[in-house]
Scaffold this motif. Sequence first.
Motif, PDB file in Angstrom:
ATOM      1  N   GLY A  31     -22.997  58.890  31.669  1.00 54.70           N
ATOM      2  CA  GLY A  31     -21.810  58.748  32.502  1.00 54.70           C
ATOM      3  C   GLY A  31     -20.666  58.453  31.548  1.00 54.70           C
ATOM      4  O   GLY A  31     -20.571  57.358  30.999  1.00 54.70           O
ATOM      5  N   ASP A  32     -19.814  59.424  31.311  1.00 54.96           N
ATOM      6  CA  ASP A  32     -18.724  59.212  30.352  1.00 54.96           C
ATOM      7  C   ASP A  32     -17.783  58.145  30.908  1.00 54.96           C
ATOM      8  O   ASP A  32     -17.303  58.261  32.040  1.00 54.96           O
ATOM      9  CB  ASP A  32     -17.973  60.530  30.107  1.00 54.96           C
ATOM     10  CG  ASP A  32     -17.139  60.494  28.829  1.00 54.96           C
ATOM     11  OD1 ASP A  32     -16.452  59.476  28.595  1.00 54.96           O
ATOM     12  OD2 ASP A  32     -17.174  61.472  28.073  1.00 54.96           O
ATOM     13  N   GLY A  33     -17.546  57.107  30.128  1.00 52.84           N
ATOM     14  CA  GLY A  33     -16.635  56.048  30.573  1.00 52.84           C
ATOM     15  C   GLY A  33     -17.230  55.115  31.614  1.00 52.84           C
ATOM     16  O   GLY A  33     -16.500  54.365  32.270  1.00 52.84           O
TER      17      GLY A  33
ATOM     18  N   ASP B  58     -14.126  56.959  20.580  1.00 48.21           N
ATOM     19  CA  ASP B  58     -13.856  58.078  21.487  1.00 48.21           C
ATOM     20  C   ASP B  58     -15.207  58.735  21.812  1.00 48.21           C
ATOM     21  O   ASP B  58     -16.255  58.288  21.320  1.00 48.21           O
ATOM     22  CB  ASP B  58     -12.860  59.075  20.870  1.00 48.21           C
ATOM     23  CG  ASP B  58     -13.521  60.065  19.934  1.00 48.21           C
ATOM     24  OD1 ASP B  58     -14.492  59.669  19.241  1.00 48.21           O
ATOM     25  OD2 ASP B  58     -13.103  61.236  19.886  1.00 48.21           O
ATOM     26  N   SER B  59     -15.173  59.774  22.632  1.00 50.34           N
ATOM     27  CA  SER B  59     -16.431  60.374  23.088  1.00 50.34           C
ATOM     28  C   SER B  59     -17.106  61.211  22.006  1.00 50.34           C
ATOM     29  O   SER B  59     -18.313  61.460  22.084  1.00 50.34           O
ATOM     30  CB  SER B  59     -16.194  61.247  24.316  1.00 50.34           C
ATOM     31  OG  SER B  59     -15.816  60.445  25.406  1.00 50.34           O
ATOM     32  N   ALA B  60     -16.358  61.646  21.006  1.00 49.43           N
ATOM     33  CA  ALA B  60     -16.955  62.436  19.926  1.00 49.43           C
ATOM     34  C   ALA B  60     -17.810  61.538  19.035  1.00 49.43           C
ATOM     35  O   ALA B  60     -18.984  61.821  18.779  1.00 49.43           O
ATOM     36  CB  ALA B  60     -15.864  63.122  19.115  1.00 49.43           C
TER      37      ALA B  60
ATOM     38  N   VAL C 209     -18.080  72.762  26.132  1.00 46.44           N
ATOM     39  CA  VAL C 209     -17.657  72.549  24.738  1.00 46.44           C
ATOM     40  C   VAL C 209     -16.932  71.209  24.561  1.00 46.44           C
ATOM     41  O   VAL C 209     -16.409  70.920  23.489  1.00 46.44           O
ATOM     42  CB  VAL C 209     -16.754  73.705  24.241  1.00 46.44           C
ATOM     43  CG1 VAL C 209     -17.549  74.999  24.184  1.00 46.44           C
ATOM     44  CG2 VAL C 209     -15.533  73.881  25.134  1.00 46.44           C
ATOM     45  N   HIS C 210     -16.884  70.406  25.596  1.00 49.48           N
ATOM     46  CA  HIS C 210     -16.235  69.097  25.519  1.00 49.48           C
ATOM     47  C   HIS C 210     -17.045  68.167  24.608  1.00 49.48           C
ATOM     48  O   HIS C 210     -18.211  68.423  24.323  1.00 49.48           O
ATOM     49  CB  HIS C 210     -16.082  68.505  26.927  1.00 49.48           C
ATOM     50  CG  HIS C 210     -14.808  67.753  27.117  1.00 49.48           C
ATOM     51  ND1 HIS C 210     -14.737  66.390  27.001  1.00 49.48           N
ATOM     52  CD2 HIS C 210     -13.546  68.176  27.381  1.00 49.48           C
ATOM     53  CE1 HIS C 210     -13.486  66.001  27.198  1.00 49.48           C
ATOM     54  NE2 HIS C 210     -12.746  67.067  27.438  1.00 49.48           N
ATOM     55  N   ALA C 211     -16.404  67.070  24.166  1.00 52.02           N
ATOM     56  CA  ALA C 211     -16.978  66.253  23.084  1.00 52.02           C
ATOM     57  C   ALA C 211     -18.412  65.777  23.337  1.00 52.02           C
ATOM     58  O   ALA C 211     -19.257  65.844  22.439  1.00 52.02           O
ATOM     59  CB  ALA C 211     -16.075  65.050  22.819  1.00 52.02           C
ATOM     60  N   THR C 212     -18.690  65.301  24.554  1.00 58.51           N
ATOM     61  CA  THR C 212     -20.022  64.732  24.794  1.00 58.51           C
ATOM     62  C   THR C 212     -21.133  65.780  24.652  1.00 58.51           C
ATOM     63  O   THR C 212     -22.038  65.598  23.826  1.00 58.51           O
ATOM     64  CB  THR C 212     -20.075  64.029  26.165  1.00 58.51           C
ATOM     65  OG1 THR C 212     -18.934  63.177  26.292  1.00 58.51           O
ATOM     66  CG2 THR C 212     -21.350  63.220  26.325  1.00 58.51           C
ATOM     67  N   PRO C 213     -21.087  66.878  25.428  1.00 58.45           N
ATOM     68  CA  PRO C 213     -22.146  67.877  25.215  1.00 58.45           C
ATOM     69  C   PRO C 213     -22.126  68.458  23.794  1.00 58.45           C
ATOM     70  O   PRO C 213     -23.200  68.689  23.210  1.00 58.45           O
ATOM     71  CB  PRO C 213     -21.859  68.951  26.277  1.00 58.45           C
ATOM     72  CG  PRO C 213     -20.461  68.706  26.747  1.00 58.45           C
ATOM     73  CD  PRO C 213     -20.203  67.254  26.561  1.00 58.45           C
TER      74      PRO C 213
ATOM     75  N   VAL D 218     -27.603  65.535  30.750  1.00 61.11           N
ATOM     76  CA  VAL D 218     -26.779  65.628  31.960  1.00 61.11           C
ATOM     77  C   VAL D 218     -25.585  64.712  31.745  1.00 61.11           C
ATOM     78  O   VAL D 218     -25.753  63.564  31.320  1.00 61.11           O
ATOM     79  CB  VAL D 218     -27.566  65.163  33.204  1.00 61.11           C
ATOM     80  CG1 VAL D 218     -26.678  65.185  34.443  1.00 61.11           C
ATOM     81  CG2 VAL D 218     -28.820  66.008  33.419  1.00 61.11           C
ATOM     82  N   GLU D 219     -24.382  65.223  32.008  1.00 61.64           N
ATOM     83  CA  GLU D 219     -23.220  64.341  31.868  1.00 61.64           C
ATOM     84  C   GLU D 219     -22.383  64.295  33.143  1.00 61.64           C
ATOM     85  O   GLU D 219     -22.002  65.346  33.690  1.00 61.64           O
ATOM     86  CB  GLU D 219     -22.313  64.771  30.711  1.00 61.64           C
ATOM     87  CG  GLU D 219     -21.230  63.719  30.461  1.00 61.64           C
ATOM     88  CD  GLU D 219     -20.052  64.171  29.602  1.00 61.64           C
ATOM     89  OE1 GLU D 219     -19.297  63.307  29.138  1.00 61.64           O
ATOM     90  OE2 GLU D 219     -19.870  65.395  29.422  1.00 61.64           O
ATOM     91  N   GLY D 220     -22.086  63.099  33.608  1.00 61.57           N
ATOM     92  CA  GLY D 220     -21.054  62.882  34.616  1.00 61.57           C
ATOM     93  C   GLY D 220     -19.758  62.711  33.839  1.00 61.57           C
ATOM     94  O   GLY D 220     -19.337  61.601  33.527  1.00 61.57           O
ATOM     95  N   SER D 221     -19.139  63.833  33.498  1.00 60.84           N
ATOM     96  CA  SER D 221     -18.057  63.841  32.508  1.00 60.84           C
ATOM     97  C   SER D 221     -16.775  63.191  33.006  1.00 60.84           C
ATOM     98  O   SER D 221     -16.001  62.635  32.230  1.00 60.84           O
ATOM     99  CB  SER D 221     -17.744  65.284  32.110  1.00 60.84           C
ATOM    100  OG  SER D 221     -18.920  66.057  31.945  1.00 60.84           O
ATOM    101  N   GLN D 222     -16.542  63.287  34.312  1.00 57.18           N
ATOM    102  CA  GLN D 222     -15.200  62.935  34.798  1.00 57.18           C
ATOM    103  C   GLN D 222     -15.062  61.497  35.302  1.00 57.18           C
ATOM    104  O   GLN D 222     -13.978  61.107  35.747  1.00 57.18           O
ATOM    105  CB  GLN D 222     -14.751  63.947  35.856  1.00 57.18           C
ATOM    106  CG  GLN D 222     -14.642  65.364  35.282  1.00 57.18           C
ATOM    107  CD  GLN D 222     -13.801  66.297  36.139  1.00 57.18           C
ATOM    108  OE1 GLN D 222     -12.874  65.871  36.837  1.00 57.18           O
ATOM    109  NE2 GLN D 222     -14.110  67.584  36.082  1.00 57.18           N
TER     110      GLN D 222
HETATM  111 MG    MG Z   1     -17.580  63.475  28.007  1.00 57.53          MG
END
Ligand code: MG
Length: 349
Positions: free
Chosen positions: A29-31, A70-72, A121-125, A236-240
């Motif tokens: 879960g991002d953030g 940061d997420s990277a 292609v966002h930082a987490t994945p 699996v990412e809950g990116s938002q």
């Molecule tokens: Mg993310």
Amino acid sequence: MKKSFLLLLLSTFSFLQSQETPNIIIMIGDGMGLTQITAGMYSNNNTIALEDFEFIGLSKTHALGQLVTDSAASGTAMACGIKTYNGVIGIDKNNAHQPSILELSQKKGYSTGLVVTSSVVHATPASFYAKVPSRKLYEDIALQLSQHSLDLIIGGGLDFFNKREDKRDLIKEMNQYEFVTDLKELQNTTSDKIGFLTYKKEPPKKLEGRSPALDELVATSLEKLDARKKPFFLLVEGSQIDWGGHANEMDYMVSEFKEFDKTIEKVLDFAKKDGNTLVIVTADHETGGLTLKGGNLEKATVKGDFSTEGHSAAMVPVFSYGPFSKLFAGIYENTAIFEKMKQALNAEQ
Ligand code: MG
Ligand code: ZN
């Protein structure tokens, strides 16, 4: 007689081996710090799927030389087991490319997949497959993904594949893949390699009608991966959840959390039935410096204040279930999440 005994021994051994190497599902879960989880829980009538997990730990999220990550950097820490600078993906302070847990699992014969609510292609994945000095090199990251042989790729960002500065059409180049365009096609495909680039750019908010829902995408992904009769690694990412925090919008954050929690519930159901699936749910960092100051239990509402439009340095929880889950109890660096998953991958407890 002797020969059949040997065969029996061999088959028992390989049976035990296949029993010992678990599926690994990491859900980020991002953030999603503790207050985001708490807000989501009270907004969901005081109940969440996370309550069913076996072990809970705390992860220190700082980056190399920076208290607030940061997420990277934090994605790289969890995916590759190294602390690096903010903005950097898969590369350490000496400029060396570090293999990720996804890559190690591929080497081990695992099927691999990722399902996210940002672009793929966002930082987490990206931390799980790319090596780039800047997270913003989206077209480079897409190129690396196209050559990475993942079995399942689901998330936004189609334009980074076929509307590129170098004019290459990676969708055409990825000719071993079947690219589906809706949930039905995803459910019906029997292809070995599946891509579903859900949106041209970043997917919209759940509140603005993003579809298909993450829990449906993940449930279908689990069916596909499980049918292959070999272990799998799935991100699996809950990116938002993070983006709701950056916007300091409680409704945005909570709605993204709720979809993520529904997904956790489906993953946990799968793991319980399967019996040999390690599930880890954690965050890369907290976003927004959220404090909960009130609300209404009956109406399932919460009120809170955000103290920043960025990330905070608070430790984040790690929930684990299944084989090797007890490794994730305690307090440790986010890089240890990689080491612990690696132990599960090598079936060393
Ligand atoms: Mg993310
Ligand atoms: Zn963020």
